[in-house]
Scaffold this motif. Structure first.
Motif, short mmCIF file in Angstrom:
data_model
loop_
_atom_site.label_atom_id
_atom_site.label_comp_id
_atom_site.label_asym_id
_atom_site.label_seq_id
_atom_site.Cartn_x
_atom_site.Cartn_y
_atom_site.Cartn_z
N LYS A 116 0.84 -1.21 0.00
CA LYS A 116 0.00 0.00 0.00
C LYS A 116 0.87 1.26 0.00
N GLN A 117 0.33 2.31 -0.63
CA GLN A 117 1.13 3.53 -0.79
C GLN A 117 1.45 4.21 0.55
N SER A 118 0.62 3.98 1.56
CA SER A 118 0.89 4.61 2.86
C SER A 118 1.94 3.86 3.68
N TYR A 119 2.34 2.67 3.25
CA TYR A 119 3.36 1.92 3.99
C TYR A 119 4.74 2.41 3.52
N ARG A 120 5.06 3.63 3.89
CA ARG A 120 6.25 4.27 3.31
C ARG A 120 7.54 3.55 3.67
N ALA A 121 7.68 3.16 4.92
CA ALA A 121 8.92 2.49 5.34
C ALA A 121 9.08 1.16 4.60
N ALA A 122 7.97 0.45 4.44
CA ALA A 122 8.04 -0.84 3.73
C ALA A 122 8.41 -0.61 2.27
N LEU A 123 7.83 0.41 1.66
CA LEU A 123 8.14 0.71 0.26
C LEU A 123 9.61 1.06 0.09
N GLU A 124 10.12 1.91 0.99
CA GLU A 124 11.54 2.30 0.90
C GLU A 124 12.45 1.08 1.04
N ALA A 125 12.14 0.24 2.02
CA ALA A 125 12.99 -0.93 2.27
C ALA A 125 13.00 -1.85 1.05
N VAL A 126 11.84 -2.08 0.48
CA VAL A 126 11.75 -2.98 -0.68
C VAL A 126 12.43 -2.36 -1.89
N LYS A 127 12.20 -1.05 -2.10
CA LYS A 127 12.84 -0.37 -3.25
C LYS A 127 14.36 -0.48 -3.16
N ALA A 128 14.89 -0.39 -1.94
CA ALA A 128 16.35 -0.42 -1.76
C ALA A 128 16.93 -1.79 -2.10
N GLY A 129 16.13 -2.86 -1.96
CA GLY A 129 16.71 -4.19 -2.15
C GLY A 129 16.25 -4.94 -3.39
N ILE A 130 15.21 -4.47 -4.04
CA ILE A 130 14.56 -5.30 -5.07
C ILE A 130 15.43 -5.51 -6.33
N SER A 131 16.37 -4.60 -6.58
CA SER A 131 17.16 -4.72 -7.81
C SER A 131 18.04 -5.98 -7.80
N ASP A 132 18.27 -6.56 -6.63
CA ASP A 132 19.05 -7.81 -6.56
C ASP A 132 18.23 -9.03 -6.98
N TYR A 133 16.95 -8.84 -7.20
CA TYR A 133 16.07 -9.98 -7.49
C TYR A 133 15.38 -9.76 -8.84
N PRO A 134 15.94 -10.32 -9.91
CA PRO A 134 15.51 -9.97 -11.25
C PRO A 134 14.06 -10.34 -11.57
N SER A 135 13.51 -11.31 -10.86
CA SER A 135 12.14 -11.74 -11.21
C SER A 135 11.07 -10.92 -10.48
N LEU A 136 11.49 -10.03 -9.61
CA LEU A 136 10.50 -9.34 -8.76
C LEU A 136 10.27 -7.90 -9.23
N ARG A 137 9.01 -7.44 -9.08
CA ARG A 137 8.71 -6.03 -9.31
C ARG A 137 7.74 -5.54 -8.24
N LEU A 138 7.74 -4.23 -8.06
CA LEU A 138 6.92 -3.61 -7.02
C LEU A 138 5.64 -3.07 -7.63
N HIS A 139 4.53 -3.24 -6.93
CA HIS A 139 3.27 -2.61 -7.36
C HIS A 139 2.73 -1.85 -6.15
N VAL A 140 2.53 -0.54 -6.32
CA VAL A 140 2.03 0.28 -5.20
C VAL A 140 0.51 0.32 -5.27
N LEU A 141 -0.10 -0.06 -4.15
CA LEU A 141 -1.57 -0.14 -4.08
C LEU A 141 -2.16 1.12 -3.45
N GLN A 142 -3.39 1.44 -3.83
CA GLN A 142 -4.10 2.54 -3.17
C GLN A 142 -4.50 2.10 -1.76
N ASP A 143 -4.72 3.10 -0.89
CA ASP A 143 -5.16 2.80 0.48
C ASP A 143 -6.68 2.69 0.52
N VAL A 144 -7.16 1.59 -0.01
CA VAL A 144 -8.61 1.38 -0.03
C VAL A 144 -8.92 0.03 0.62
#
Ligand code: SF4
Ligand code: SF4
Length: 440
Positions: free
Chosen positions: A82-110
Motif C-alpha cells: 500500500k502507498q501509505s506503507y512508506r517504510a516498507a516501500l523504501e525498504a523494498v525499493k532499496a533491495g529489489i534490484s538484486d532480485y531480477p524476477s521481482l517487481r513492485l506494485h504500489v496499491l491505493q489505500d482502499v
C-alpha cells in the motif's frame, strides 16, 4: 529446489496462510503459476503486521519471493504494497534490484485492497471467476508472514512455532508481538501493558472480519490482531445484535437504495452478488427469488456493506453469512454463474481506508504498535485444527517431554493439512481430541 521438495518441506514445517483463513501453503503452490503476488496490503484497519515485517525482514521476504517464483517456474513475482506503507516501500525499493524476477506494485489505500481477487485484479488486470481459485488465472497469492515462514524453513530449518499479532486499542502499550502459537489473549494483554479500562470488548482479527473473543481465547497460526475496543463502537455493537434483530430491521427500514451493491468490491469486479436484492427478497419473504438467495455464495464477507455502505445501519453481510451457512448445512452447492464485465465506475467507488477507520470510530486507536519478540511463555495450548483441512492427529502423550519446534501432531495420511509443532519446550500436560497443552 524442486517444487515437490519445497511442498513437502512446507507441509512438514506447518506453514499455512498467516493472513487469512489459513489455507495450507504447500497446497497452493503450482507449476501452473505465472505470477506470484506478495500480499502486503493488510486489509483490516489497525493491523500492522505485514508492513512491519516488510521493513524488519526485507531480505528474507525478497529472497523468499524469488525462491517461490523459481520453484514454481513462474514468470514474475509482484510485491503489492500500500502507498501509505512508506517504510516498507523504501525498504523494498532499496533491495529489489538484486532480485531480477521481482517487481513492485504500489496499491491505493482502499478497503479491501488485500482481498485476493481484488489484489489480483489491481496487480495483473486478471479477474478470478466467482467460485474459482487464483491459479485458474495463473496466480498464487502469499502473505508477507507466510513468505517469512517459508524463508525460515528453507534457510534456517525452523518450523512454524510463533505468530506475529498486533495488540491495539485500549491497552497501555500497543504493540506487534511475536509470541509462541498457543498463548492466550490474556497473555498478550499483559505483554501490551494491560487494558486501560474496565469497560471493553475484544475482537480477534480485524474490525471488519474478526470475531468477539475473550481473554481465554488462544493465538493460532492465523491470529492477526487483538483489538481492545469500547463497547459502543460499530464493530462491537453490530456484532452484539441478534440475527433476529437484523432481520426485523431489514424488514422495517431497508430503503432499497442499493448502496450496498454499488460499493460491493466483488460486485464491482463482475460477480453476481447483489446484497440489496438479497435484502429485498429476505425482508419481503420472496420465496420465488431462488437465484438471488443462491448468489449469497459469492459474498466473501468483507463487511463493507455492513460497516460502511448502509446508511440505515443494516447488516447485509451478517444476514448473507447466516443464509450461506444454512445453504451449506442443507447440502446446497454454489451455482455456476458467468462474470459480468468489470464495472466502469469501479475506480470512483473504492472506499478510502481512512474514511472507513473514521466511520468505525477507530481513529483514536490507529497509532504506532512497535514490533518486538516475546517468545517465552510458561504454558501453551495448541489446537489440533488451526487451518483449512483436516485436524492433526496427536503424536505425543501426556507426560512426554518435548522441545520447541518438535512435531507433536500430523495430518491424517493423504489429507489436506500440515504438521503441528511444540511452540515451547516443556512437558505435555494434556492431550485431548481438540488440543495439546505444554507447560515449561
Ligand atoms: S444500503 Fe442498506 S438500506 Fe440501502 S439497499 Fe442496502 S441494506 Fe438496504
Ligand atoms: S460483505 Fe457485503 S460488500 Fe462484502 S462481498 Fe459480501 S455483499 Fe459484498
Amino acid at each position: 529446489m524442486k517444487l515437490d521438495e519445497l511442498k513437502n518441506a512446507l507441509q512438514e514445517a506447518g506453514v499455512v496462510g498467516a493472513g487469512g483463513a489459513g489455507f495450507p501453503t504447500y497446497a497452493k503452490l503450482s507449476d501452473q503459476a505465472e505470477t506470484v503476488i506478495l500480499n502486503c496490503a493488510e486489509c483490516e484497519p489497525l493491523t500492522k503486521v505485514d508492513r512491519q515485517l516488510a521493513v524488519q525482514y526485507t531480505k528474507e521476504i525478497l529472497s523468499g519471493m524469488q525462491m517461490l517464483v523459481e520453484c514454481m517456474g513462474a514468470k514474475e513475482g509482484i510485491l503489492a504494497i500500500k502507498q501509505s506503507y512508506r517504510a516498507a516501500l523504501e525498504a523494498v525499493k532499496a533491495g529489489i534490484s538484486d532480485y531480477p524476477s521481482l517487481r513492485l506494485h504500489v496499491l491505493q489505500d482502499v478497503y479491501p485492497a488485500g482481498d485476493e481477487v481484488v489484489l489480483i485484479y489491481e496487480t495483473t488486470g486478471r479477474v478470478v471467476p466467482q467460485g474459482k481459485i487464483p491459479i485458474v488465472v495463473g496466480c498464487v497469492v502469499v502473505n508477507v508472514e507466510t513468505v517469512l515462514n517459508i524463508y525460515r524453513k528453507i534457510h534456517r530449518q525452523t518450523n512454524v512455532v510463533t505468530k506475529f499479532v498486533t495488540v491495539a486499542g485500549l491497552v497501555n502499550h500497543p504493540a506487534t508481538l511475536e509470541v509462541p502459537v498457543g498463548v492466550t489473549v490474556d497473555h498478550l494483554l499483559e505483554l501490551a501493558g494491560g487494558v486501560t479500562t474496565k469497560d471493553y470488548e475484544m475482537i480477534m482479527g480485524g474490525p471488519m472480519t474478526g470475531r468477539i473473543c475473550t481473554g481465554a481465547d488462544l493465538v493460532t497460526k492465523t491470529t492477526k490482531a487483538i483489538l481492545v475496543l469500547p463497547p459502543d463502537v460499530p464493530p462491537i455493537t453490530k456484532r452484539k445484535r441478534s440475527v433476529k434483530h437484523d432481520v426485523r430491521n431489514a424488514m422495517s427500514v431497508c430503503s432499497q437504495c442499493s448502496m450496498c451493491t454499488s460499493l460491493c468490491p466483488r460486485n464491482l469486479l463482475g460477480s453476481a452478488i447483489r446484497p440489496h436484492e438479497f435484502m429485498r427478497a429476505l425482508a419481503n419473504g420472496l420465496t420465488d427469488q431462488v437465484d438471488t438467495y443462491l448468489n449469497s455464495f459469492f459474498c466473501v464477507s468483507c463487511g463493507l456493506c455492513e460497516m460502511y455502505s448502509c446508511h440505515q445501519d443494516l447488516s447485509p453481510r451478517r444476514l448473507l453469512d447466516t443464509y450461506k451457512d444454512g445453504l451449506r448445512a442443507a447440502g446446497v452447492k454454489p451455482p455456476e454463474r458467468a462474470m459480468k464485465p468489470v464495472d466502469p465506475l469501479r475506480d470512483e467507488r473504492k472506499v478510502p481506508e481512512h474514511r472507513l477507520v473514521h466511520r468505525l470510530g477507530l481513529h483514536p486507536f490507529d497509532v504506532d504498535a512497535p514490533l518486538r519478540q516475546e517468545t517465552d511463555a510458561r504454558q501453551v495450548t495448541l489446537p489440533l485444527r488451526q487451518s483449512i483441512g483436516a485436524p492433526c492427529l496427536p503424536c505425543v502423550a501426556q507426560g512426554d517431554t518435548v522441545s520447541r519446534g518438535q512435531i507433536i501432531g500430523r495430518p491424517p495420511k493423504d489429507s489436506l493439512g500440515v504438521c503441528l509443532h511444540a511452540s515451547i519446550s516443556g512437558n505435555v500436560t494434556e492431550v485431548t481430541d481438540q488440543a495439546i497443552t505444554i507447560c515449561s
